[in-house]
Design an enzyme around this catalytic site. Structure first.
Site, short mmCIF file in Angstrom:
data_model
loop_
_atom_site.label_atom_id
_atom_site.label_comp_id
_atom_site.label_asym_id
_atom_site.label_seq_id
_atom_site.Cartn_x
_atom_site.Cartn_y
_atom_site.Cartn_z
N HIS A 1 0.86 -1.17 0.00
CA HIS A 1 0.00 0.00 0.00
C HIS A 1 0.90 1.23 0.00
O HIS A 1 1.67 1.43 0.92
CB HIS A 1 -0.90 -0.02 1.23
N ASP B 1 2.87 -6.95 1.83
CA ASP B 1 1.69 -6.34 2.46
C ASP B 1 2.08 -5.06 3.20
O ASP B 1 1.47 -4.69 4.20
CB ASP B 1 0.99 -7.31 3.42
N HIS C 1 -8.71 -11.52 -2.24
CA HIS C 1 -8.50 -11.51 -0.79
C HIS C 1 -9.59 -12.41 -0.24
O HIS C 1 -10.76 -12.03 -0.20
CB HIS C 1 -8.61 -10.08 -0.24
#
Lengths: 297, 368
Positions: free
Chosen positions: B59, B273, B147
């Site tokens: 992210h 992640d 996901h």
């Protein structure tokens, strides 16, 4: 007996618990002879509604000579736009000797303790622990049964969401008692077996041979979440009915941390009957909380 | 002409089963066999020389996140659709498009415009919508990333089901919160065709489902995130914030199965992640903090710490993710993109990062 904080019973040594029992016994016998908190402030910081725990801490603090600052946050601090630590910093700026905190999130009391200089007493953090309740329950049983080593205590109800159950589990196992946890399958966390409990779903099996049975309050909204059967079925399978109480060992005791749902988890006749320790728990709560505040002073 | 010769390092190139001391020559951004005359030298003695790391998911909120990726040895990152729209000369940034609208019943971005579609850290709860999204991806030959989470089972969990969550009084999520969703998407994929990638799997049973699906010939790949490979739920003891990640951490047994899955090839890659924690979250207790894991800079070291061998770690950070994405990179045969990550074998520090033949990290040190 000195405590830096009281955050959880898990990790407390047997001697520490017994020292608090002795202090509570002394306070019950003679009353608070000194005023160790004279001129000091105890801050009650409640992020969750509470009547009895808060009143109990308030009376205990006053008995030790403290003035009490009652601070309650409607809803969580975040809905007011203030972070938990900001609220705590504000309270601490008023100079309390002890902060008594109740918060809906597990771990909140320990989190606050990491950030303040004064003593922190956990009055219930989420589904984690409620150490003053565990200690007063242990004290009550200790008074009635003597040494708890080898005694069998069953805790019945919504174990998963119960901080009372966890604190009692740690307190009673530290004192050598055998703890059986019992409740409907979705509310009975198997992982607590790792803390030394026996985990049994069937109530009649769980309370067999018990020296005491601790009934937990059922929150009716759990039924809407599909976690509980209908009230009548709950009472039949996991309630302390008169019929079930009659099958207990003659000397067996029945406890409840309150508030009771009469006729659901506990029949009124049992709550008011000779086995019941319900009001003794409340009385002992007062002296145990004095003992805790004294140890933190 | 720019020429760079990486000399004396131990090359780990899973695509070509290279595991030994080899020099690597990069000419004009590509790996070449000859033409080392006049090349700048990098002394890689005592170092692992690997294809530049490729991150399947992170992210990105600002330039700092891309700098962190570079420090971790990444030359390519795939960022979530919610990431800031940043480009970089140092790191190849591949932006995932939205698989579906995050709320409601609509499809997301056009699969024609993206090499992969994903909803980042959020599930597609509606099976019908997921099926349609997979159909469009299959037709456009675009990779879909899932996901896998059944929210009716995960609820407000902050940890996987087990003794640690029970003891701490934390709402926990059973492995079925993941496996039910993995099974659903595999069954949908059987009907729709196309390629599906499962993001950050956490449970032993999910790894089995992927292995079975691969054995059946389904075009499916999967990764684990570094947090789940490096830690189990026990990390949460004492409400340690490092354990507040999404998906939730699971048991030792699950973690062992992820490691085994990386060794056996049931899992193709490890993703970072990477998600930097919001400073305000330090003001609230464990359960009130948003999940985060600033994992980029320490990836190599964290993965070596799990006991995985250096060749396996190199593979799951380069060749594995390159194959998942179907992009150039991830290997160092002649003609390959000149992305190289060089790590000190002793200190596990990333010493040099070379992106398309250009030294991006470690250059200054060398010129002194």
């Amino acid at each position: 007996m000195k405590l830096r904080h009281l955050l959880a019973i898990e990790g407390m040594r047997r001697e520490e618990i017994e020292a608090l029992f002795s202090a509570a016994a002394r306070l019950r016998q003679a009353g608070p002879t000194a005023k160790p908190l004279a001129g000091q402030t105890v801050a009650n910081l409640f992020f969750e509604p509470s009547t009895r725990t808060r009143a109990s801490f308030e009376l205990a603090a006053q008995a030790l000579g403290a003035q009490v600052l009652n601070w309650s946050a409607q809803g969580s601090s975040t809905t007011k736009g203030e972070t938990l630590l900001d609220t705590v910093r504000n309270i601490v700026a008023m100079g309390p000797k002890v902060v008594v905190i109740r918060h809906p999130l597990s771990g909140a009391a320990a989190f606050v303790a990491e950030h303040v200089q004064c003593a922190v007493v956990n009055a219930g953090d989420g589904q984690h622990e409620h150490p003053s309740q565990g200690l007063l329950d242990g004290f009550t049983l200790h008074n009635r049964l003597g040494a708890l080593s080898g005694k069998r205590i069953a805790i019945v109800g919504d174990i998963r969401h119960s901080r009372v159950a966890r604190s009692n589990l740690h307190c009673l196992t530290a004192l050598g008692a055998e703890v059986v946890l019992c409740g409907p399958p979705p509310l009975l966390p198997a992982g607590l077996a790792a803390c030394g409990a026996r985990v049994i779903c069937d109530m009649d099996q769980a309370i067999e041979g018990a020296d005491a049975v601790m009934m937990l309050r059922i929150q009716k909204e759990r039924q809407a979440q599909g976690l509980l059967p209908k009230p009548e079925e709950y009472r039949r399978r996991w309630g302390m009915t008169q019929a079930r109480a009659a099958k207990l060992k003659e000397t067996a005791l029945v406890m409840h941390p309150g508030p009771i749902n009469r006729g659901l988890e506990l029949d009124g006749e049992v709550a008011d009957g000779p086995r019941s320790l319900v009001l003794e728990q409340v009385r002992n709560g007062l002296v145990m909380r004095q003992a805790i505040l004294e140890a933190c002073a | 002409m720019s020429r760079l010769l990486i000399k004396g390092g131990h090359l780990l190139d899973a695509a070509h089963q290279v595991d030994g001391v080899r020099d690597v020559l990069i000419v004009d951004g590509k790996v070449q066999v000859s033409g080392e005359d006049g090349a700048d030298l990098i002394d890689a003695t005592g170092c692992w020389v690997m294809p530049g790391f490729i991150d399947l998911r992170c992210h990105v909120r600002g330039k700092g996140d891309l700098a962190a990726a570079m420090q971790g040895g990444f030359t390519t990152v795939v960022c979530t659709p919610e990431s800031a729209a940043l480009t970089s000369e140092d790191v190849r940034v591949i932006r995932a498009g939205y698989l579906t609208h995050l709320d409601g019943q609509e499809l997301g971005d056009s699969p024609k415009d993206y090499s992969l579609l994903s909803n980042g850290f959020r599930p597609v709860s509606d099976a019908g919508l997921m099926r349609r999204a997979l159909q469009f991806c299959a037709q456009a030959q675009t990779l879909a990333m899932s996901h896998a989470e059944e929210v009716n089972l995960s609820g407000k969990a902050t940890l996987g089901e087990g003794p640690t969550a029970d003891r701490l009084g934390l709402a926990s999520s059973p492995a079925s919160a993941e496996t039910v969703a993995v099974a659903r998407d595999l069954l949908l994929l059987e009907e729709t065709g196309g390629r599906l990638h499962f993001a950050h799997l956490t449970s032993a049973r999910a790894v089995m489902l992927i292995a079975e699906a691969k054995a059946r010939g389904l075009k499916v790949t999967a990764d684990a995130a570094v947090a789940h490979v490096a830690f189990s739920d026990e990390l949460a003891a004492g409400y340690n914030r490092a354990a507040r990640v999404k998906p939730v951490l699971r048991t030792r047994t699950d973690r062992a199965a992820l490691l085994e899955g990386l060794r056996s090839g049931a899992l193709d890659a490890v993703a970072s992640d990477h998600f930097v924690r919001n400073a305000l979250d330090d003001e609230e207790p464990f359960e009130a903090t948003a999940p985060a894991h600033a994992s980029h800079p320490g990836m190599w070291r964290a993965l070596l710490g799990t006991g995985l061998s250096p060749p396996i770690v190199a593979a799951v950070l380069s060749w594995g993710p390159a194959r998942v994405l179907g992009i150039d990179g991830g290997h160092l045969a002649p003609g390959a993109r000149g992305d190289v990550t060089i790590v000190d074998r002793e200190t596990a520090q990333v010493r040099y990062v070379i992106s398309a033949g250009k030294m991006q990290l470690g250059a200054r040190k060398e010129s002194r």
